[in-house]
Write a protein that holds these residues in place. Sequence first.
Motif, PDB file in Angstrom:
ATOM      1  N   SER A   1      45.994  46.762  42.912  1.00  0.00           N
ATOM      2  CA  SER A   1      45.661  47.125  41.533  1.00  0.00           C
ATOM      3  C   SER A   1      45.338  48.608  41.409  1.00  0.00           C
ATOM      4  N   GLY A   2      44.544  49.122  42.373  1.00  0.00           N
ATOM      5  CA  GLY A   2      44.181  50.538  42.322  1.00  0.00           C
ATOM      6  C   GLY A   2      45.388  51.444  42.469  1.00  0.00           C
TER       7      GLY A   2
ATOM      8  N   THR B   1      38.632  40.378  52.592  1.00  0.00           N
ATOM      9  CA  THR B   1      39.977  40.832  52.951  1.00  0.00           C
ATOM     10  C   THR B   1      40.937  40.663  51.774  1.00  0.00           C
ATOM     11  N   ILE B   2      40.868  39.473  51.166  1.00  0.00           N
ATOM     12  CA  ILE B   2      41.750  39.222  50.013  1.00  0.00           C
ATOM     13  C   ILE B   2      41.405  40.164  48.865  1.00  0.00           C
ATOM     14  N   ALA B   3      40.103  40.344  48.620  1.00  0.00           N
ATOM     15  CA  ALA B   3      39.684  41.242  47.539  1.00  0.00           C
ATOM     16  C   ALA B   3      40.150  42.667  47.806  1.00  0.00           C
ATOM     17  N   PHE B   4      40.044  43.098  49.074  1.00  0.00           N
ATOM     18  CA  PHE B   4      40.448  44.465  49.408  1.00  0.00           C
ATOM     19  C   PHE B   4      41.947  44.662  49.164  1.00  0.00           C
ATOM     20  N   ILE B   5      42.756  43.689  49.605  1.00  0.00           N
ATOM     21  CA  ILE B   5      44.203  43.812  49.416  1.00  0.00           C
ATOM     22  C   ILE B   5      44.554  43.831  47.932  1.00  0.00           C
TER      23      ILE B   5
ATOM     24  N   SER C   1      35.115  40.813  39.634  1.00  0.00           N
ATOM     25  CA  SER C   1      35.500  42.227  39.767  1.00  0.00           C
ATOM     26  C   SER C   1      36.990  42.356  40.042  1.00  0.00           C
ATOM     27  N   VAL C   2      37.482  41.501  40.937  1.00  0.00           N
ATOM     28  CA  VAL C   2      38.913  41.538  41.245  1.00  0.00           C
ATOM     29  C   VAL C   2      39.727  41.215  40.002  1.00  0.00           C
TER      30      VAL C   2
ATOM     31  N   CYS D   1      50.329  42.809  39.976  1.00  0.00           N
ATOM     32  CA  CYS D   1      48.894  43.019  39.713  1.00  0.00           C
ATOM     33  C   CYS D   1      48.268  41.780  39.078  1.00  0.00           C
ATOM     34  N   LEU D   2      48.932  41.240  38.053  1.00  0.00           N
ATOM     35  CA  LEU D   2      48.371  40.083  37.362  1.00  0.00           C
ATOM     36  C   LEU D   2      48.350  38.862  38.270  1.00  0.00           C
ATOM     37  N   ALA D   3      49.459  38.616  39.002  1.00  0.00           N
ATOM     38  CA  ALA D   3      49.500  37.462  39.908  1.00  0.00           C
ATOM     39  C   ALA D   3      48.467  37.604  41.015  1.00  0.00           C
ATOM     40  N   GLY D   4      48.376  38.807  41.583  1.00  0.00           N
ATOM     41  CA  GLY D   4      47.377  39.024  42.625  1.00  0.00           C
ATOM     42  C   GLY D   4      45.970  38.811  42.114  1.00  0.00           C
ATOM     43  N   GLY D   5      45.699  39.304  40.895  1.00  0.00           N
ATOM     44  CA  GLY D   5      44.356  39.118  40.335  1.00  0.00           C
ATOM     45  C   GLY D   5      44.043  37.665  40.071  1.00  0.00           C
ATOM     46  N   LEU D   6      45.017  36.923  39.465  1.00  0.00           N
ATOM     47  CA  LEU D   6      44.790  35.500  39.175  1.00  0.00           C
ATOM     48  C   LEU D   6      44.570  34.703  40.468  1.00  0.00           C
TER      49      LEU D   6
END
Length: 754
Positions: A249-250, A240-244, A34-35, A69-74
């Motif tokens: 991203s949101g 926590t990581i997913a929320f951040i 999802s992330v 966004c991309l770095a955080g998602g990866l």
Amino acid sequence: MEWLGLKMFAGLPATGQIILECRHNPFLVLLAFSVASTACFATLDMAERQSHSDDLTARRQWRVLGACCLAGGLWAMHFIGMLALQAPLDIHYDALLTGVSLLIALLVAWLTMNCLDRTDLSLGHCLRMALFIGAGISFMHYVGMAALQTSAQQYYQSGLTLTAVAFAMATSLAALLMARHFRRGSGTLHLLMKYGASLLMAGGIVITHFTGMAALTLVTPDDSVLRLGSNDNNLQLALTIAFITLLISGGSISAALADKKLQSKEHDLRRVNLLLSQLDQARASLQQAAHYDALTNLVNRRGFNQVFAERLAELAGSEGMLAVMFLDIDHFKRINDSLGHAAGDELLKVIAGHIKAATRGHDLVARFGGDEFCIVTRLNNREEARHLAQRIMLRMKEPIDLAGRRMVMTTSIGISIYPDDGRSTEELLKNADLALYQSKGCGRNSLHFFNNGLKTRATLELQLEEELRGALFEARGLCVHYQPIFDLHTGQVAKLEALVRWQHPQHGLLSPERFIGIAEANGLITDLDLWVLRQACEDLAELGRRGHERLRVTVNCSALTLGREELAGEVEMALFQAGLEPSHLELEVTENALMGDIQHTVSLLKRIRAQGVALSIDDFGTGYSSLAYLKRLPLDVLKIDRSFIQDVPGSQKDREIVQAIIVMAHTLHLKVVTEGVESHEQREFLSTHGCDFLQGYLLSRPLALDELGPLLERLEREQTSLTPCCDTALPASPGLFADSPDLHAGASTARRGH
């Protein structure tokens, strides 16, 4: 081979305990996916915003945001995927290596966004960049795996490891190609495809990670003590990581959406400004046409009235004199009938030049329409006016070469003098017109001054007023004729314009110009309007009973009638008494009639329109209304005045003006009726440029109700006998207008709407 403590491309040791029971928490796996999906969607949005931005600073900001966004998602997907690993070991993470893996993800994401910023993103460039980006993702993955600290050693199978690297490169290539495609486009389908692309990209990233994880085998040495781990905080850390990451991203998606809406509004604003600019140009053209005659470049009636009023104001209180001359070309109609309207237009240009050459520079020379001209000049005595008129008449007698013929034209002139014959514009023009009629009555080619003997005509006007009052209130003599209005799309009569006539016991059938002015000047116009309204409703109901149920009738509404608060109720009562549906009635109002109390007028028209009655603006372009008012009025139809069509298609200015009016009307969702159509060329021009309805002597003269029925039945028979084809032609039988004594006079009558 050993790298950062990882056993890469090495076989399993002969001794040691192999840990095989490593599983993954399905909830955290789904969370990681999802992330990644959200981050991929945000990255596509950032790439789209980056490509749509013209400002370099804005492009750089979107690039940074997209890289985050991309770095955080990866990185978040990778770290949550590692937290999802459930092994019977005590597992913790090296902070430095974890941070290094995040920096690698940022570098890969920045490289990706820079690649997407290229305008010439070819397939070859995508392939090269995919190799670098895929290698970077794999490097981030294994640096992150090196951060995983356990008592066991990590061994990686060669085949699955290489497969994971290949997946990373393939996913990078697919992401670049999809991002390149989604940089442009809009709409629901584009959005749905972007959702699907995000899921595919996220799926590729997740497959890359877990393929790499599948290559992992944990081996504990023989002499090590197996300490069972506790993963109680893994879920909290993953959330926590997913929320951040989701928050970043949101927020980025929200910023992109706000920017997209702002850009859309700016685009709409530019379109509105462009349309307003076009409307301003059309308005300027209309104003030019409203003050100057397109054929002769002389001042027209409206411009004349304005300048004349200014000159009268200058003379007020002084002893100066001023002459008003009405000129009419003798037997001009014969030129049009014998040589055609084109030759008549050329003749009018020559005559206008002769008149201009015979007058002085400060004299006001105007063309009122047709072959009528008017001159205003300053005087010291009456004889100056006579000498000027004689000079014009002498100049007019010069031979003119036209259509291979040599001809001599003459003119009749009527003169009134300020202040002897009047002090107002209307009075002086009226008296000059009376003097002109006297010149024509004396055999033409002569000039006459206004004198008291002409007041006998005023006496006749008074008599007509008294008789009109009796005809109106005693219901004798008045009748309504109907001029058909043809639908260009079907070729059939769609509407009828109600035109009042007066069957006078001594003077015969009188046209409106003989008595409408009397009615307006003496307060009878409202009663006359309402009488025409009731009679037209009754006649249309009768036609409906004869089988013509689809016809509508248009009735003119004068300024005085439009100012009545009771008008809405009177319209409703007329429809009720005739048993007629409101949709069969259309009220015509002129521009000048709308210019009184505009708020009251709009309110009244809305009440009438709410009943189902259609509203039309008549004689468009000849009045004083503003385009700002036009958009406020609840109108359905716009009628183009015949003054704009009479020189079409010969006059380029008139063609452009008519085209501008049609485009403007359709932009405002109004149907367009053009009146005064007198030639096949005019009909073809209007058909080509999208006009909806035509009215004029080319198609039919105004007819009494008894004559109208046979005409409608004949047209229906002709229409049903036509072979179906792509275009429907309007009937153009000479019998429809052959008995008209004067096309121009008839068109002028129709234009008045009575």
